[in-house]
Design a protein around this motif. Structure first.
Motif, PDB file in Angstrom:
ATOM      1  N   UNK A 176       0.859  -1.184   0.000  1.00  0.00           N
ATOM      2  CA  UNK A 176       0.000   0.000   0.000  1.00  0.00           C
ATOM      3  C   UNK A 176       0.894   1.232   0.000  1.00  0.00           C
ATOM      4  N   UNK A 177       0.672   2.131  -0.932  1.00  0.00           N
ATOM      5  CA  UNK A 177       1.465   3.358  -1.033  1.00  0.00           C
ATOM      6  C   UNK A 177       0.569   4.566  -0.784  1.00  0.00           C
ATOM      7  N   UNK A 178       1.007   5.458   0.100  1.00  0.00           N
ATOM      8  CA  UNK A 178       0.231   6.639   0.480  1.00  0.00           C
ATOM      9  C   UNK A 178       1.072   7.882   0.215  1.00  0.00           C
ATOM     10  N   UNK A 179       0.586   8.786  -0.617  1.00  0.00           N
ATOM     11  CA  UNK A 179       1.277  10.042  -0.882  1.00  0.00           C
ATOM     12  C   UNK A 179       1.045  10.999   0.285  1.00  0.00           C
ATOM     13  N   UNK A 181       3.163  -4.378   3.372  1.00  0.00           N
ATOM     14  CA  UNK A 181       3.966  -3.221   3.727  1.00  0.00           C
ATOM     15  C   UNK A 181       3.224  -1.941   3.343  1.00  0.00           C
ATOM     16  N   UNK A 182       3.420  -0.899   4.142  1.00  0.00           N
ATOM     17  CA  UNK A 182       2.858   0.420   3.828  1.00  0.00           C
ATOM     18  C   UNK A 182       4.022   1.382   3.622  1.00  0.00           C
ATOM     19  N   UNK A 183       4.017   2.053   2.487  1.00  0.00           N
ATOM     20  CA  UNK A 183       5.063   3.032   2.171  1.00  0.00           C
ATOM     21  C   UNK A 183       4.434   4.412   2.070  1.00  0.00           C
ATOM     22  N   UNK A 200      -2.666  17.220  -3.523  1.00  0.00           N
ATOM     23  CA  UNK A 200      -3.283  17.159  -4.850  1.00  0.00           C
ATOM     24  C   UNK A 200      -4.734  16.708  -4.689  1.00  0.00           C
ATOM     25  N   UNK A 201      -5.626  17.636  -4.404  1.00  0.00           N
ATOM     26  CA  UNK A 201      -7.015  17.269  -4.124  1.00  0.00           C
ATOM     27  C   UNK A 201      -7.736  16.657  -5.311  1.00  0.00           C
ATOM     28  N   UNK A 237      -4.839   9.806  -3.249  1.00  0.00           N
ATOM     29  CA  UNK A 237      -3.473   9.799  -2.727  1.00  0.00           C
ATOM     30  C   UNK A 237      -3.066   8.446  -2.153  1.00  0.00           C
ATOM     31  N   UNK A 238      -3.911   7.449  -2.302  1.00  0.00           N
ATOM     32  CA  UNK A 238      -3.554   6.093  -1.890  1.00  0.00           C
ATOM     33  C   UNK A 238      -3.688   5.175  -3.094  1.00  0.00           C
TER      34      UNK A 238
END
Length: 289
Positions: free
Chosen positions: A109-112, A146-148, A156-157, A161-162
């Motif tokens: 999972x990637x979260x900006x 894993x979460x990054x 950036x509305x 962002x995920x």
């Protein structure tokens, strides 16, 4: 001298046909058919692991056993992982159990985030995870993905962002992308192909699909991709909606390569200055492929 082995060397070695090097190590799935056979295979794996002094991650289900090999002290695969992979495949063969490489994958999972520390603290609390390095969270049980937390410069509305990073075997990537397109998805960007493709579902939620492999730092390849502005909402529409001539996105082929990063090598690396040391290890690992 390190006994690290590159993903390419692992794939080329005898006795590894059951295995795929994906985002977090070498993985295999064995179709055991029933729980008793799976338990027997677990016992055989345990004996081999004790003899070699190296222990894999196992996930036993009613009709199958998932195995992950990685040397945690290196954060990558070593020759001992190769030897244990061979021993496990041999044990499975002796029990009449077949591997199914098409079922191998790993997920992240990637979260900006603009404020990485604040966002990571929230997700650490919610998930009960533990921090790793400067921007990651991991399940101490080794069960969850894993979460990054990926650094961006401004909110950036206009976009999600995920997103999810999915790593599959190199021999499955085209099939998986074709299935996603057939299910109503679209290719948002193939600029970094064949390292990874960015796809989106019918409502714009994104996924990075990659034939991933671990790096010397233990990080999946695609997660260290360069942060850059993503296409605008208009440019992310299918070409048919923009009046283009190609109404149907095509699945990638091995020859389709997009623009590369500034390094000119086509290798992915971290965009964060704090990870310069990791970047050097990462590039060295990628050069071994």
């Amino acid at each position: 001298m390190s006994d690290a082995i590159s993903p390419r060397e692992f794939r080329a070695a005898d006795g590894t046909a059951d295995w795929r090097v994906v985002g977090d190590g070498a993985r295999a799935w064995f179709d055991t058919g029933d729980f008793a056979t799976g338990a027997a295979l677990v016992a055989a794996v345990g004996r081999a692991a004790e003899e070699l002094g190296h222990h894999p991650d196992l996930d036993l289900r009613y009709a199958g056993l998932a195995v992950r090999l990685v040397s945690h002290d290196l954060g990558d695969i070593r020759r001992r992982d190769l030897e244990l992979a061979r021993r496990i495949s041999q044990a499975a063969s002796e029990l009449g159990v077949r591997a199914d490489p098409s079922r191998v994958q790993s997920i992240q999972i990637a979260i900006d985030a603009v404020d990485v520390a604040a966002v990571r603290a929230f997700w650490q609390a919610v998930l009960g995870y533990e921090p790793r390095d400067e921007a990651d969270l991991e399940d101490a049980r080794g069960v969850g993905p894993n979460v990054w937390i990926q650094q961006i410069e401004a909110r950036r509305p206009e976009r999600n962002t995920i997103h999810i990073d999915v790593y599959v075997g190199r021999d499955r990537i085209e099939e998986r992308i074709a299935a996603a397109l057939a299910a109503g998805g679209r290719i948002v960007s193939d600029a970094d192909a064949p390292e990874w493709w960015t796809l989106a579902d019918p409502e714009g939620n994104e996924v990075a699909l990659a034939p991933g492999a671990t790096t010397a730092s233990g990080a999946p390849e695609v997660r260290r991709r360069a942060v850059r502005e993503r296409p605008s909402a208009q440019s992310r529409q299918p070409t048919a909606d923009r009046g283009g001539s190609d109404a149907t996105p095509r699945a990638p082929t091995a020859s389709r390569r997009g623009a590369r990063g500034s390094s000119g090598s086509g290798r992915m690396r971290s965009p964060r200055g704090a990870h310069r040391g990791r970047d050097r290890r990462h590039r060295a690992a990628m050069d071994r492929r």
